[in-house]
Design a protein around this motif. Structure first.
Motif, PDB file in Angstrom:
ATOM      1  N   GLY A 126     -53.115   7.055  23.261  1.00  0.00           N
ATOM      2  CA  GLY A 126     -53.376   7.161  21.827  1.00  0.00           C
ATOM      3  C   GLY A 126     -54.525   6.271  21.400  1.00  0.00           C
ATOM      4  N   MET A 166     -54.669  13.188  18.112  1.00  0.00           N
ATOM      5  CA  MET A 166     -54.915  11.751  18.168  1.00  0.00           C
ATOM      6  C   MET A 166     -56.390  11.459  17.905  1.00  0.00           C
ATOM      7  SD  MET A 166     -52.608  10.719  21.440  1.00  0.00           S
ATOM      8  CE  MET A 166     -50.815  10.748  21.326  1.00  0.00           C
ATOM      9  N   GLY A 210     -54.940   6.297  16.398  1.00  0.00           N
ATOM     10  CA  GLY A 210     -54.514   6.992  17.611  1.00  0.00           C
ATOM     11  C   GLY A 210     -53.199   6.430  18.123  1.00  0.00           C
ATOM     12  N   GLY A 246     -57.952   7.704  20.040  1.00  0.00           N
ATOM     13  CA  GLY A 246     -58.347   7.337  18.684  1.00  0.00           C
ATOM     14  C   GLY A 246     -59.737   6.724  18.661  1.00  0.00           C
ATOM     15  N   CYS A 279     -57.193  12.037  14.146  1.00  0.00           N
ATOM     16  CA  CYS A 279     -56.724  10.943  13.284  1.00  0.00           C
ATOM     17  C   CYS A 279     -57.609   9.718  13.485  1.00  0.00           C
ATOM     18  CB  CYS A 279     -55.267  10.601  13.596  1.00  0.00           C
ATOM     19  SG  CYS A 279     -54.144  11.816  12.927  1.00  0.00           S
ATOM     20  N   ALA A 290     -52.120  16.786  12.428  1.00  0.00           N
ATOM     21  CA  ALA A 290     -53.299  15.935  12.249  1.00  0.00           C
ATOM     22  C   ALA A 290     -54.416  16.722  11.570  1.00  0.00           C
ATOM     23  CB  ALA A 290     -53.782  15.404  13.592  1.00  0.00           C
ATOM     24  N   VAL A 297     -50.285   7.798  16.052  1.00  0.00           N
ATOM     25  CA  VAL A 297     -49.882   9.146  16.455  1.00  0.00           C
ATOM     26  C   VAL A 297     -49.126   9.072  17.782  1.00  0.00           C
ATOM     27  CG1 VAL A 297     -50.663  11.479  16.951  1.00  0.00           C
ATOM     28  CG2 VAL A 297     -51.888  10.105  15.289  1.00  0.00           C
ATOM     29  N   ALA A 298     -49.607   8.182  18.670  1.00  0.00           N
ATOM     30  CA  ALA A 298     -48.935   8.018  19.959  1.00  0.00           C
ATOM     31  C   ALA A 298     -47.504   7.535  19.760  1.00  0.00           C
ATOM     32  CB  ALA A 298     -49.714   7.041  20.836  1.00  0.00           C
ATOM     33  N   ASN A 326     -50.094  15.484  27.372  1.00  0.00           N
ATOM     34  CA  ASN A 326     -50.336  15.177  25.982  1.00  0.00           C
ATOM     35  C   ASN A 326     -51.238  16.201  25.324  1.00  0.00           C
ATOM     36  OD1 ASN A 326     -50.738  14.035  23.568  1.00  0.00           O
ATOM     37  ND2 ASN A 326     -51.308  12.031  24.337  1.00  0.00           N
TER      38      ASN A 326
END
Lengths: 311, 356
Positions: A204, A47, A76, A208, A50, A105, A79-80, A41
Motif C-alpha cells: 500500500g 491504492m 496507500g 501510494g 488514492c 477509490a 487503503v492497505a 492485490n
C-alpha cells in the motif's frame, strides 16, 4: 528515420521512460511483496489512485512535494489497512475485495475532487531536482537519470534494498512461505496473518507513493481516474518478474519507454494518432504474456485466505 | 474455526429468513447507510439525494421507462459475468468486449440498413457484435486454457487495448464525414430496435431478459452447464472426471465475451444509433456486485439489475440537477461488493452452526 536518433529524441525518450516507469516500479515492487506472501492485490489500482489524490492535495495545499509524497504513501497505507482487515483478518475473497477497492477509490477520489476543485484542475509547479554531481553532466543519461527528484533515486534504491533483504535476511523466506505453504509457516511458529498484513502494508505504501509520483511529478495535476490502468500494469510486471526486484525494474523501464514513445515521437515531429500510441503499452504487455506467459508463475497459495485449521 | 456446535432444533423457515436477511437485505441496508454517511460528509442531504434518485429513476413515467431501457445492456452483462464466474473464470474484460461489439454493430448497421432495412440488419448487427465480443476474449481464453496465464490480468489489458482501438477505429476507419464530433454514421431511428408498445422502452429489454433466462437454464439444466459448474467449483475434480478442461475454459470465456458484445450492440442498435469517440459506459465492473448479490443466479440477478438501473438513471439525473457526480454509484457498488461478500461469509457461519 534519422530524426529518431538525435540526442533530443533519445533524451526525451529516456527521460520519459524514467518518469513513466518509476510509478510502475514502485507499485510493481509493492505488488511483488504481497504476491510473494500470497495476497493477490487487484486493489493496487485503487491504492495508487488514492495515493495520487492525497499526494496531489497535500502538495498543492502545502506547497511541499515532500509532504505530498508522505501523504500519498499514507493514503496507500490506509487503503492497505482496509484490505488487511477484509482479506487477511476476515478472509474475504481477495479478488472481490480488490475490485471493490479499485471501484471505491475511483468513485471516492472523483467525488472528493469534484467537491474540492469543482471543475478546475490546478497545476503544480515543476519540482526542484537534486542533480548528482558529475553524473548529471553526462549527455542523455544525465538529465534522464541523475538530475531528478529524490523519489526517483529512492525508487532505484528500493530495488537494491529489496534484493539485499532477499539475499541477507529471513524475511523473504517467510514471505515466500506465507505464499507457498502457509501451514508450514504457521507450524514453524510464525504468524502467517501478521506476515501477510505487513506485506500488504508495504504494498500500500509503495503503491501510494507511486500514485503520488504519477500525479505530482508525472502529470503535475490530478484528474479523476488519473491512474488509468497503471496499477494493473504493475500487477503484470510483478507477475512476470517471478519474485525478482531487478526484473520489475527492467519491466517498468521498458514499459515506461513504450509510454514515453508518444512524447518522444512528437518531439521528433512524426504524426501518429494518439489512440494508436496509447495502445502500444498494453499491446506490449499482451505480446510479452503470449511469449512468456508460461513463465508468469504465481505462488501456490496466492489468493487463498489463510484460516488456521481449515486445511 | 472452533465454534461449539450449537444444539438447536432445525427451524428451516426462520433459517431461510435469517439467511435472506444476511445475504441480501443487510448488505443493501449497510451500503445505503454508508453511502448516506459519505454524502453527509460531503455536505449533501442524503435523504433528499436518494429521494430524488428514486423519483427520477422509478417514480416518474419517463424515468421508469429509461431505467427499463438501461436494464438491457446490464442484463446481458450479468449473463456474461454469470457464465464466466460459474465456470470459475474472472472475465473482467467485459467492457472492452462490449465496446468493440457496439462499434462493430454501429459500423455495419447504417450501411446495411440502406440495403436491407428491418429486422435482418438488426439480427446481423447483434450477431456481429457477439462475434467480435467473443473474438476479443479469445486471446485471454487461449492464454488461460493452454498457458495458465491469469485471465484477470489479460482480460483487463484487453479492455484498455480495446478502448483505445475503438477510438482509433472511429477516427480512422468508421468516421461519419457529416459531423464535426468524431463518431460513426448514425442508424436512423426507424431502423433501430423497436420500442415496446406505447412506451419509450427499447425492446433490448426483452432480448436481455430472454438471454439471461436462457443462460440461467443453460447453466442449471444442461450437461454443458453442469460441466462448466463442475469446472468452477473444483477444476482439479473436473480434470479427474475427464472433462476437457482447456476447451471448457475457452468455451466459457468465448460465450461470456459474446454476451458482453451483445450488451454493447443492444445499447447502440436500441438507444444511441452510433458510437462516439471516447464513449465508454464501462458498466462491466458495476454489474459484478449485482451478480454476486444474486449469488450467480440469473433469475435473482434480474431484480438487482433493475434496482441498479434505477440507481443509475436516477443518479445521472441527480448529477445534472443536484450537482452530485454520479461517481457516487461507484462507491455504492464498491461497498455493496464488500458487504455482500461479508454477508455471504456470515451466512456460511450460520449455516454451519445450524446444520450441526
Amino acid at each position: 528515420m534519422t530524426p529518431l536518433l538525435t540526442e533530443a529524441f533519445l533524451s526525451a525518450l529516456l527521460y520519459g521512460a524514467v518518469s513513466a516507469g518509476v510509478p510502475l516500479l514502485l507499485a510493481g515492487l509493492g505488488e511483488q511483496v504481497s504476491e510473494k506472501a500470497g495476497v493477490l492485490n487487484i486493489g493496487l489500482e485503487g491504492m495508487m489512485l488514492c495515493g495520487a489524490y492525497a499526494g496531489f492535495v497535500a502538495a498543492w495545499s502545502s506547497g511541499s512535494f515532500a509532504l505530498g509524497f508522505v501523504a500519498g504513501a499514507a493514503a496507500g497505507l490506509l487503503v492497505a489497512a482496509v484490505m488487511v482487515l477484509l482479506c487477511v483478518r476476515l478472509a474475504l475473497d481477495q479478488i472481490v475485495v480488490g475490485i471493490a477497492l479499485t471501484l471505491g477509490a475511483q468513485g471516492l477520489t472523483a467525488l472528493l475532487h469534484h467537491f474540492q476543485f469543482a471543475r478546475s484542475y490546478p497545476r503544480l509547479p515543476a519540482a526542484t531536482t537534486w542533480p548528482l554531481p558529475w553524473l548529471s553532466d553526462l549527455p542523455v543519461l544525465g538529465p534522464a537519470l541523475f538530475d531528478r527528484h529524490p523519489v526517483v533515486y529512492g525508487a532505484f534504491l528500493a530495488v537494491g534494498l529489496l534484493i539485499l533483504l532477499q539475499r541477507r535476511t529471513r524475511l523473504d523466506l517467510q514471505l515466500r512461505a506465507a505464499g507457498e505453504r502457509p501451514e508450514a509457516l504457521d507450524i514453524a511458529g510464525v504468524d502467517v496473518r501478521l506476515v501477510r498484513s505487513l506485506a500488504v502494508a508495504v504494498t500500500g505504501a509503495l503503491a501510494g507513493l507511486g500514485g503520488a509520483f504519477l500525479a505530482n511529478l508525472g502529470a503535475g495535476l490530478f484528474v479523476p481516474f488519473l491512474t488509468n490502468g497503471a496499477g494493473f500494469v504493475a500487477i503484470v510486471l510483478a507477475m512476470l518478474a517471478r519474485g525478482r526486484p531487478l526484473w520489475v525494474l527492467l519491466g517498468a523501464m521498458l514499459f515506461g519507454a513504450s509510454l514515453a514513445l508518444t512524447t518522444a515521437i512528437q518531439v521528433a515531429g512524426i504524426n501518429i494518432p494518439t489512440d494508436i500510441v496509447q495502445m502500444l503499452p498494453f499491446a506490449a504487455v499482451m505480446l510479452v504474456l503470449v511469449l512468456l506467459g508460461r513463465r508468469a508463475s504465481l505462488p501456490a497459495a496466492l489468493g487463498r485466505p489463510y484460516v488456521r485449521g481449515s486445511g | 474455526m472452533n465454534e461449539p456446535d450449537g444444539i438447536q432444533p432445525a427451524r428451516p423457515i426462520v433459517d431461510a429468513t435469517v439467511r435472506l436477511a444476511l445475504t441480501t437485505l443487510a448488505p443493501i441496508a449497510l451500503t445505503l447507510a454508508l453511502a448516506s454517511l459519505l454524502l453527509a460528509a460531503l455536505g449533501v442531504d442524503a435523504i433528499a439525494y436518494f429521494a430524488y434518485v428514486a423519483e427520477r429513476g422509478l417514480l416518474t413515467r419517463l424515468g421508469l421507462e429509461q431505467s427499463l431501457t438501461r436494464m438491457a445492456p446490464l442484463l446481458l452483462l450479468a449473463a456474461s459475468l454469470i457464465v464466466a464466474f460459474r465456470a470459475g473464470i474472472w472475465n473482467l474484460g467485459v467492457d472492452g468486449q462490449s465496446l468493440l461489439g457496439a462499434l462493430a454493430a454501429a459500423a455495419m448497421a447504417p450501411a446495411l440498413a440502406a440495403i436491407w432495412p428491418g429486422p435482418l440488419t438488426l439480427l446481423v448487427g447483434l450477431a456481429l457484435a457477439a462475434g467480435i465480443g467473443a473474438l476479443w476474449a479469445l486471446l485471454p481464453a487461449l492464454l488461460r486454457a493452454y498457458q495458465g496465464v491469469n485471465e484477470i490480468i489479460t482480460t483487463l489489458m484487453m479492455t484498455f487495448l480495446g478502448t483505445s482501438l475503438a477510438n482509433a477505429l472511429i477516427k480512422l476507419a468508421f468516421l461519419d464525414p457529416a459531423t464535426t464530433v468524431p463518431q460513426t454514421r448514425t442508424l436512423p431511428v426507424d431502423d433501430r430496435l423497436p420500442r415496446l408498445l406505447g412506451t419509450t422502452v427499447g425492446s433490448g429489454l426483452l432480448i436481455g431478459l430472454a438471454v439471461l433466462v436462457l443462460a440461467h437454464l443453460m447453466l442449471t439444466r444442461t450437461a454443458f452447464g453442469l460441466r462448466l459448474r463442475v469446472l468452477g467449483i473444483n477444476p482439479r475434480a473436473a480434470r479427474h472426471a475427464g472433462l476437457p478442461v482447456s476447451r471448457l475454459i475457452v468455451a466459457a470465456l468465448l460465450l461470456s465475451g459474446a454476451l458482453a458484445g451483445l450488451a454493447g450492440a443492444v445499447e447502440v442498435l436500441g438507444v444511441h444509433g452510433n458510437v462516439r469517440a471516447d464513449w465508454n459506459p464501462a458498466y462491466g465492473l458495476l454489474v459484478v456486485p449485482l451478480v454476486f448479490l444474486a449469488r450467480l443466479n440469473g433469475l435473482a440477478a434480474i431484480l438487482f439489475v433493475f434496482l441498479f438501473a434505477v440507481l443509475s438513471i436516477g443518479g445521472e439525473s441527480a448529477a445534472r440537477r443536484l450537482g452530485v457526480p454520479h461517481h457516487v454509484n461507484l462507491v455504492i457498488v464498491a461497498v455493496l461488493l464488500v458487504a455482500s461478500a461479508l454477508g455471504e461469509r456470515l451466512d456460511r457461519r450460520v449455516a454451519r452452526r445450524g446444520g450441526g
